[in-house]
Design a protein around this motif. Structure first.
Motif, PDB file in Angstrom:
ATOM      1  N   ALA A   1      -2.466  -2.068  -4.714  1.00 35.55           N
ATOM      2  CA  ALA A   1      -1.195  -2.048  -3.966  1.00 35.55           C
ATOM      3  C   ALA A   1      -0.070  -2.392  -4.937  1.00 35.55           C
ATOM      4  O   ALA A   1      -0.281  -3.105  -5.914  1.00 35.55           O
ATOM      5  CB  ALA A   1      -1.245  -3.059  -2.827  1.00 35.55           C
TER       6      ALA A   1
ATOM      7  N   LYS B   1       0.205  -7.756  12.628  1.00 36.39           N
ATOM      8  CA  LYS B   1      -0.822  -6.806  12.201  1.00 36.39           C
ATOM      9  C   LYS B   1      -2.119  -7.142  12.932  1.00 36.39           C
ATOM     10  O   LYS B   1      -2.526  -8.301  12.976  1.00 36.39           O
ATOM     11  CB  LYS B   1      -1.002  -6.918  10.681  1.00 36.39           C
TER      12      LYS B   1
ATOM     13  N   TYR C   1      -8.017  -0.029  -3.756  1.00 34.98           N
ATOM     14  CA  TYR C   1      -6.952   0.543  -4.596  1.00 34.98           C
ATOM     15  C   TYR C   1      -6.016  -0.567  -5.046  1.00 34.98           C
ATOM     16  O   TYR C   1      -6.142  -1.717  -4.618  1.00 34.98           O
ATOM     17  CB  TYR C   1      -6.174   1.583  -3.788  1.00 34.98           C
TER      18      TYR C   1
ATOM     19  N   ALA D   1       2.644   1.073   4.689  1.00 39.88           N
ATOM     20  CA  ALA D   1       1.643   2.104   4.965  1.00 39.88           C
ATOM     21  C   ALA D   1       0.277   1.453   4.955  1.00 39.88           C
ATOM     22  O   ALA D   1       0.080   0.414   4.325  1.00 39.88           O
ATOM     23  CB  ALA D   1       1.705   3.193   3.904  1.00 39.88           C
ATOM     24  N   MET D   2      -0.657   2.067   5.642  1.00 35.67           N
ATOM     25  CA  MET D   2      -2.028   1.571   5.657  1.00 35.67           C
ATOM     26  C   MET D   2      -2.886   2.341   4.659  1.00 35.67           C
ATOM     27  O   MET D   2      -3.946   1.885   4.259  1.00 35.67           O
ATOM     28  CB  MET D   2      -2.614   1.684   7.062  1.00 35.67           C
TER      29      MET D   2
ATOM     30  N   ILE E   1       4.475  -5.858  -5.653  1.00 36.11           N
ATOM     31  CA  ILE E   1       3.302  -6.730  -5.485  1.00 36.11           C
ATOM     32  C   ILE E   1       2.465  -6.298  -4.270  1.00 36.11           C
ATOM     33  O   ILE E   1       2.935  -5.581  -3.408  1.00 36.11           O
ATOM     34  CB  ILE E   1       3.716  -8.210  -5.267  1.00 36.11           C
ATOM     35  N   ASP E   2       1.236  -6.771  -4.270  1.00 37.19           N
ATOM     36  CA  ASP E   2       0.411  -6.751  -3.067  1.00 37.19           C
ATOM     37  C   ASP E   2       1.000  -7.863  -2.188  1.00 37.19           C
ATOM     38  O   ASP E   2       1.146  -9.004  -2.652  1.00 37.19           O
ATOM     39  CB  ASP E   2      -1.033  -7.083  -3.488  1.00 37.19           C
TER      40      ASP E   2
ATOM     41  N   THR F   1       0.831  -1.215   0.000  1.00 35.11           N
ATOM     42  CA  THR F   1       0.000   0.000   0.000  1.00 35.11           C
ATOM     43  C   THR F   1       0.859   1.257   0.000  1.00 35.11           C
ATOM     44  O   THR F   1       0.444   2.293  -0.515  1.00 35.11           O
ATOM     45  CB  THR F   1      -0.939  -0.034   1.230  1.00 35.11           C
TER      46      THR F   1
ATOM     47  N   SER G   1      -0.036  -9.772  -0.059  1.00 34.98           N
ATOM     48  CA  SER G   1      -0.794 -11.022   0.121  1.00 34.98           C
ATOM     49  C   SER G   1      -0.314 -12.068  -0.887  1.00 34.98           C
ATOM     50  O   SER G   1      -0.590 -13.259  -0.726  1.00 34.98           O
ATOM     51  CB  SER G   1      -2.295 -10.779  -0.008  1.00 34.98           C
TER      52      SER G   1
HETATM   53  C1  SIN Z   1      -0.313  -5.315   1.003  1.00 31.19           C
HETATM   54  O1  SIN Z   1      -0.019  -5.935   2.009  1.00 31.19           O
HETATM   55  O2  SIN Z   1       0.406  -5.300  -0.011  1.00 31.19           O
HETATM   56  C2  SIN Z   1      -1.574  -4.532   0.955  1.00 31.19           C
HETATM   57  C3  SIN Z   1      -1.979  -3.948   2.240  1.00 31.19           C
HETATM   58  C4  SIN Z   1      -0.985  -2.980   2.814  1.00 31.19           C
HETATM   59  O3  SIN Z   1       0.134  -2.801   2.381  1.00 31.19           O
HETATM   60  O4  SIN Z   1      -1.395  -2.326   3.809  1.00 31.19           O
END
Ligand code: SIN
Length: 336
Positions: free
Chosen positions: A35, A172, A33, A124-125, A64-65, A19, A67
């Motif tokens: 990421a 988290k 959005y 970042a969130m 990448i995201d 993010t 996840s």
């Molecule tokens: C991710 O983990 O890539 C998406 C969520 C985040 O970074 O807060």
């Protein structure tokens, strides 16, 4: 009067997405959005003050995201960090990363990187395009921390929302809020104010140079999967499928102090006995130690200590690169 100018530290930023590099269609959007949309250069442009505190170089490792994090990127990152540990022109390393799996990457690097230089993960969130995006301040803090002499020899750290966490402890805890990272068993180890890192606690578990885990010649990691216990547990099907797909170990997200529903536990005992699959008992609760009975020890179960399931998985994967002996692996869970 003679003014002594202290040289700025040389910091390498390894970018992986998340993010912090996210782009939304409007400044109000903090969900929905993409990421990992923006390159590391764009992140740097948002924080021109960085050049006052460090000489920065960058490398985009992935975008990448988080996840979608995988072993290939972990191994690439670990090998890169180890190279930088031996590079006399680099003082500290910052890794930009999505927050979703940041704790897993941080713990993996904490166990396999070898050196005393600060390694700091940051994210970042809110996406980079959001009003009041938290990425720029977090990145400033992370660079300041990575350049701090005070941060040497503390293992891999996470810098989020002005706080400093040890990789082993941090997790988290909120899906959206900027105050999401916590270390429920240990607390944060310090905080950052106006670019100054202040430490309140030292890390007591062994890390980096003091672990036996070495990935320098490893190209893939043993397969370990996680099963989750719940009322009327049907996870035996998942265990069967994981083992069929090649899992060498399973981590159970048990209830309470690591209890496993008998529907699942009886099958796990069979796996321990007949297939020599390693089984680590963890808890879905989010904090606290998982005790293990004499009977379970004899059956071959291993306690995750106070590691959450996703971190217990990381340690079991690395443990399996060294041994298949459950007693030795249980020791790793005590030490690291
Ligand atoms: C991710 O983990 O890539 C998406 C969520 C985040 O970074 O807060």
């Amino acid at each position: 009067m003679l003014t002594v100018l202290s040289a700025k530290p040389n910091i390498m930023i390894l970018a992986t997405g998340g993010t912090i590099a996210g782009q939304a269609s409007s400044a109000n959007a903090t969900t929905g959005y993409k990421a990992g949309a923006l390159g590391v250069d764009v992140l740097l442009k948002a924080v021109p003050e960085l050049k006052n505190i460090a000489n920065i170089s960058t490398e985009q490792i992935a975008n990448i995201d988080s996840s979608n994090m995988n072993d290939e990127i972990w191994l690439k990152l670990a090998k890169k960090v180890n190279q930088l540990m031996n590079n006399g022109n680099i003082d500290g390393i910052v890794i930009t990363h999505g927050t979703d799996t940041m704790e897993e990457t941080a713990y993996f690097l904490n166990l396999v990187t070898k050196g005393s230089k600060p390694v700091v993960l940051v994210g970042a969130m809110r996406p980079a395009t959001a009003t009041s995006a938290d990425g720029p301040k977090n990145l400033y803090n992370a660079v300041a921390l990575a350049g701090s002499k005070n941060a040497l020899n503390r293992g891999v750290m996470v810098a989020m929302n002005d706080k400093i966490y040890a990789a082993r402890d941090v997790t988290k805890t909120h899906t959206l809020n900027v105050e999401t990272f916590k270390a429920s068993n240990a607390g944060e180890i310090g905080y950052i104010v106006d670019g100054k890192a202040i430490f309140n606690h030292t890390v007591t578990k062994e890390h980096t140079r003091n672990t036996p885990f070495d990935v320098s010649s490893i190209i893939s990691l043993p397969k370990v999967d996680i099963i989750y216990t719940y009322s009327n547990d049907g996870s035996q099907v998942a265990s069967e499928a994981f083992v069929k797909a090649g899992a060498k170990g399973l981590v159970v997200a048990g209830s309470g102090a690591g209890s496993i529903h008998e529907n699942s536990k009886n099958y796990l005992i069979k796996l321990l006995k007949e297939k020599k699959i390693l089984v680590v008992k963890s808890s879905r609760v989010g904090s606290g130690l998982v005790p293990i009975s004499k009977e379970e020890l004899n059956q071959g179960f291993i306690s995750a200590n106070d590691l959450n399931p996703q971190k217990a998985r990381v340690l079991l994967m690395l443990a399996l690169t060294k041994t298949k002996d459950p007693r030795q692996i249980a020791k790793y869970f005590e030490y690291y």
